[in-house]
Scaffold this motif. Structure first.
Motif, short mmCIF file in Angstrom:
data_model
loop_
_atom_site.label_atom_id
_atom_site.label_comp_id
_atom_site.label_asym_id
_atom_site.label_seq_id
_atom_site.Cartn_x
_atom_site.Cartn_y
_atom_site.Cartn_z
N LEU A 145 44.10 14.39 -41.44
CA LEU A 145 42.75 14.18 -41.96
C LEU A 145 42.01 15.52 -42.10
O LEU A 145 41.27 15.74 -43.07
N LEU A 146 42.25 16.43 -41.16
CA LEU A 146 41.64 17.76 -41.24
C LEU A 146 42.13 18.50 -42.49
O LEU A 146 41.34 19.17 -43.17
N TYR B 257 40.36 17.08 -45.43
CA TYR B 257 39.00 17.65 -45.44
C TYR B 257 39.03 19.09 -45.98
O TYR B 257 38.20 19.47 -46.80
N HIS B 258 40.00 19.86 -45.52
CA HIS B 258 40.13 21.26 -45.94
C HIS B 258 40.36 21.34 -47.46
O HIS B 258 39.71 22.14 -48.15
N LYS C 220 39.70 19.09 -49.78
CA LYS C 220 38.53 18.62 -50.50
C LYS C 220 37.44 19.71 -50.49
O LYS C 220 36.77 19.95 -51.51
N THR C 221 37.29 20.37 -49.37
CA THR C 221 36.35 21.48 -49.28
C THR C 221 36.75 22.59 -50.24
O THR C 221 35.90 23.22 -50.88
N TRP D 114 28.41 16.66 -45.42
CA TRP D 114 29.82 17.04 -45.48
C TRP D 114 30.14 18.04 -44.36
O TRP D 114 31.23 18.02 -43.79
N GLY E 92 31.84 16.77 -41.18
CA GLY E 92 33.20 16.20 -41.18
C GLY E 92 34.14 16.89 -40.21
O GLY E 92 34.85 16.25 -39.44
N ALA E 93 34.13 18.22 -40.23
CA ALA E 93 35.01 18.97 -39.32
C ALA E 93 34.62 18.74 -37.86
O ALA E 93 35.48 18.71 -36.98
#
Length: 182
Positions: free
Chosen positions: A98-99, A102-103, A105-106, A128, A131-132
């Motif tokens: 998931l991280l 997120y990375h 998408k960032t 946003w 999220g992290a």
């Protein structure tokens, strides 16, 4: 195995620097988006400086840290393969996946803003930015407790944290609406 603790230390250092980048880059996105809506010449001056700051953070700190944290994590798993039999590790690896989502998408948001394309609001980026934090909480509790069942309590804690952050976000927005310099 005497070098195990060195590898673990490097893994932790690069996880920390990776998260530092993931915590700060959305903040720069907030500033970039807000600068985009300013009149000239502020828009251009701030926009160019923030793009440069984001580029340096993303490519000099965040991406290398993500890659090195991953290399050292794989090395640790090679040295301690029995961890892959542990249920808590399965849950942790799901959060690590998931991280990475997120990375990536960032990274998409980063590329858009580098091109001057603003598709999200600064308020969206403020959210946003958390999220992290949620992922970090989950992973730290899993690693420390080493219990796949107790991660449920971690998730409950994350939800409570999310609610508190949302309340704080709304309170801060009200304060900023009343005083833009707050």
């Amino acid at each position: 195995m005497e070098y195990y603790n060195y590898i673990k230390s490097f893994h932790l250092i690069f996880v920390i620097t990776w998260f530092a980048g993931l915590f700060y880059i959305p903040r720069l996105f907030v500033y970039q988006i807000e600068a985009f809506h300013k009149p000239s010449p502020d828009k251009e001056i701030l926009g160019d400086q923030l793009k440069l700051m984001a580029k340096r953070l993303w490519y000099i700190i965040t991406w290398p840290s993500a890659i090195l944290a991953t290399i050292f994590a794989i090395w640790l798993l090679v040295l301690q393969p029995y961890w892959l039999e542990q249920p808590w590790m399965h849950v942790k690896l799901a959060f690590v996946l998931l991280l990475f989502v997120y990375h990536f998408k960032t990274h998409q948001y980063f590329k858009q803003l580098q091109k001057g394309v603003v598709k999200k609001t600064s308020n969206f980026m403020r959210m946003w930015n958390e999220g992290a934090t949620f992922i970090l909480f989950a992973v730290v509790f899993l690693v420390v407790l080493k219990n796949a069942i107790n991660w449920i309590w971690g998730v409950v804690g994350i939800i409570v944290l999310g609610i508190l952050i949302m309340i704080g976000f709304k309170v801060y927005k009200r304060i900023r609406d009343k005083n833009p310099n707050a």
